[in-house]
Every structure is written in structure tokens, then in C-alpha cells.
Design a protein around this motif. Structure first.
Motif, short mmCIF file in Angstrom:
data_model
loop_
_atom_site.label_atom_id
_atom_site.label_comp_id
_atom_site.label_asym_id
_atom_site.label_seq_id
_atom_site.Cartn_x
_atom_site.Cartn_y
_atom_site.Cartn_z
N ARG A 1 0.94 -1.19 -0.05
CA ARG A 1 -0.01 0.16 0.08
C ARG A 1 1.01 1.14 0.06
N ASP B 1 -3.31 -3.68 8.74
CA ASP B 1 -4.76 -2.98 8.48
C ASP B 1 -5.03 -1.56 9.04
N ASP C 1 -4.81 2.49 7.22
CA ASP C 1 -5.97 3.26 7.25
C ASP C 1 -5.59 4.71 7.78
MG MG Z 1 -8.38 -2.04 6.34
#
Ligand code: MG
Ligand code: IPM
Length: 367
Positions: A106, A247, A251
Motif C-alpha cells: 500500500r 490493517d 488506514d
Molecule cells: Mg483495512
């Protein structure tokens, strides 16, 4: 060259944005002499409605026959009933596991034109250019035991953070390889002051580091990392971490760039090493299904288009083509085109399709 791409539009704005990614890929095909054949499949809520399963076997089979997978988004309030036996998100977790997509990349890069959209001070986020490598098929999400049961003293539930040496080593290698192709700093994020799995992780990180003398490795506790991401995000180059930590941190990191609508992701089944290497992967925008604006030509397709660019780079070995897509996106933003989510005064508001067409047109013109 000829490539087969599986497209899984999913729910909400998923179809809106994957259509535009496809438009851009088609233009890449005609401008650079490749051909892309698409096979579509169902996933998520729409698939629950049709087949009673968030990930039918037919979809897995389609993906296995293709060179890469492009996914839109899954989920929506229609399938949010907490007592439901299956949820759209189950499809996402299952496809990651089924296809062995253990490495989730990411990237978070500040778009100059969006500096005003972030809730942080522009001078803090200006130089942000980092990549989070999140372990995606192990750890707290998948570890066993994972269950709920009743005891004489009430209900109980357990989730487990389990990692094998092999799982830790391969994800760390992804981190080191990416660091090599970037600014050569790798931050391994764990909770080694509390968790045994993190202590093993840290030990293996040190062992793997001996094969990468050009990369500077540091270790950071996940809570300290959460803080540093806000205080001094430009510090980071590549972050590598456990599934659940990743995770949460991704964000947080996505907010550095101002808008989730702009960020792509890749989930790979192999270790990308060097410019020409290829790994099977699934590519999807970070943003969710935004059901409130679905089908209204309002969604920002840039995250999906940049995900397609990552696909060109990591799965199809087309780096020049991937760069062209990224350049086209920057150019279009530079020229003031904005979807509603990133609209500011004096800019040109465009719909989902016009944004896709404008980006494709830049590629056609050679940017
Ligand atoms: Mg997530
Ligand atoms: C993500 C999402 C998923 C995750 C959900 C939808 C299952 O939050 O991709 O980050 O937790 O992995």
C-alpha cells in the motif's frame, strides 16, 4: 504482448471505477501494442445475492486462469446484518487466502495538488512517500484457534496471532526487495515488548537483513509507529508488518495523502525482485464501496486506475506503461480536473467517466 485480466467489480462504486481502469488499460494496449482480454467474475454482496456465497468457485477459477486480477470494492449496508452467516468481506479474505496473496503493498504518496485536503499541516505531509507492506494471509486474521463458545461463566471468544518462520521470512523479503528499489530504509513494525510472535518476527528480520547489507533496517513498536506516522511521516520509506497491525496503520497512513479515493494497492503471491520480475497479484483501490454514490458517475476512479498501473508493473512486467499511467494521472490533476471528493475552488469538476477518459486521452497523446 497478450494478457488475460480477471475483473471483479464487486459492489457499490466497484463497477464504476473498474470500468475506468479498464478504459485506461485499453488505451495502454493501443498506445504500446499490447492486448488485454478481460474475464469478469462475481465477488462480495452481489455474489451473495446471486449464489449465496461471497466468493464462488467459478470466480476463483477465473482468477487462476488469468495473469492478474483487478477488483473494485465489496460491501454495503444491505449485507451488514450482524447475524448474517456470510458477509461480502468474507469474499475478500477468502480470495486472499485461496490465491496465496500474502504480500499487500500500500503505497502512500503525497499528491502536491492535494496538500490542502489533508487534516495535517502541509509541511508535515509534503515529503510523504512511503510503502506499507502488510502480511495478508496469516497472523491475527487467520490464526487458529479462532472461535466463540459458551462456558458456565458466560460466553468466550478467541483469535490467535500465529506465524511460521516461512511466513515471516517471505514477507520480510518483500520489504527488503522493495526497500532496495526505493530509498533503502526498511522499518519492521511489531509489538516485541509483549507478543511472542513479534519476538520471532524481530529475530527473523535481523537474520534476513544480513542478505541485504545495502538496506538500513530498524525496528519499531506498532504504537510508536502509529505516533511517528503523524508526527514525522517523511521518516518512512518501507514499513513491513503483521496483518492486523498493517490493517490499522494503512488506514492511518492513507489519511496523510488527504483522500482515500486516490490510493491503490497490490496483493502479491510472490516476491517482487528487481525491475523485470513478475508476480501474480490482485489489485484494488484502498477505498470502500461507497454505496451512497454508486452508479451516479461521482466516484473517483484514480485509485482504481493507479491500481491498474501497479498491475502493469508488478504482474505484467510493463514498467514503462505503468509509469505512463502514473504520469497521465499527475498531468490531469495538474490541469485541474477533479472528481467531487477532491474538488476545490477554481478547479474543473468532472464525473467518473470523464476522469477516466481524460486520463486515457493523455496516454494516447504521449502525456
Ligand atoms: Mg483495512
Ligand atoms: C482492508 C479491509 C479489509 C481488511 C476488510 C474489509 C476485511 O479493511 O483491506 O484493509 O481488514 O483486511
Amino acid at each position: 504482448m497478450n494478457f488475460n485480466i480477471a475483473i471483479l467489480p464487486g459492489d457499490g462504486v466497484g463497477p464504476d471505477v473498474t470500468n475506468e481502469a479498464r478504459r485506461v488499460l485499453d488505451e495502454v494496449g493501443s498506445s504500446f501494442g499490447h492486448s488485454f482480454a478481460y474475464k469478469s467474475g462475481f465477488i462480495g454482496g452481489i455474489s451473495i445475492d446471486k449464489f449465496g456465497s461471497a466468493l464462488p468457485q467459478a470466480t476463483i477459477d477465473i482468477c487462476r486462469r488469468c495473469d492478474a486480477v483487478l477488483l473494485g470494492a465489496v460491501g454495503g449496508p444491505r449485507w451488514d446484518d450482524p447475524s448474517a452467516t456470510t458477509r461480502p468481506e468474507d469474499g475478500l479474505l477468502a480470495i486472499r487466502k485461496e490465491l496465496g496473496l500474502f504480500a499487500n503493498l500500500r503505497p502512500v504518496k503525497m499528491f502536491k495538488v492535494l496538500e490542502d485536503a489533508t487534516s495535517l499541516k502541509p509541511e508535515v505531509v509534503r515529503k510523504v512517500d512511503l510503502m506499507v507492506v502488510r502480511e495478508l494471509t496469516g497472523g491475527l486474521y487467520f490464526g487458529r484457534p479462532k472461535k466463540r463458545w459458551s462456558t458456565s461463566r458466560g460466553r468466550r471468544a478467541v483469535d490467535s496471532m500465529v506465524y511460521t518462520e516461512e511466513e515471516i521470512e517471505r514477507i520480510l523479503r518483500v520489504g527488503f526487495e522493495l526497500a532496495l528499489s526505493r530509498r533503502r530504509r526498511l522499518t519492521s513494525v511489531d509489538k516485541a515488548n509483549v507478543l511472542e510472535s513479534s519476538r520471532l518476527w524481530r529475530q527473523i528480520a535481523v537474520e534476513v537483513a544480513s542478505g541485504y547489507p545495502q538496506v538500513t533496517l530498524d525496528h519499531m513498536l506498532v504504537d510508536a509507529c502509529a505516533m511517528r506516522l503523524i508526527r514525522d511521516p517523511a521518516y518512512f520509506d518501507v514499513i513491513v508488518t503483521e496483518n492486523m497491525f498493517g490493517d490499522i496503520l494503512t488506514d492511518e497512513a492513507s489519511m496523510l495523502a488527504g483522500s482515500m479515493g486516490m490510493l491503490p494497492s497490490a496483493s502479491l503471491a510472490g516476491i517482487p525482485a528487481g525491475k523485470s520480475s513478475r508476480a501474480f497479484g490482485l489489485y484494488e483501490p484502498i477505498h470502500g464501496s461507497a454505496p451512497d454514490i454508486a452508479g451516479q458517475d461521482l466516484a473517483n476512479p484514480i485509485a482504481a486506475i493507479l491500481s491498474a498501473a501497479m498491475m502493469l508493473h508488478y504482474s505484467l512486467g510493463l514498467s514503462k506503461e505503468a509509469d505512463a499511467v502514473e504520469q497521465a494521472v499527475l498531468k490531469v490533476l495538474d490541469e485541474g480536473y477533479r472528481t467531487k471528493d477532491i474538488m476545490t475552488e477554481g478547479m474543473k469538476q468532472t464525473g467518473t467517466q470523464e476522469m477516466g477518459k481524460t486520463i486515457a486521452h493523455k496516454i494516447k497523446q504521449g502525456i
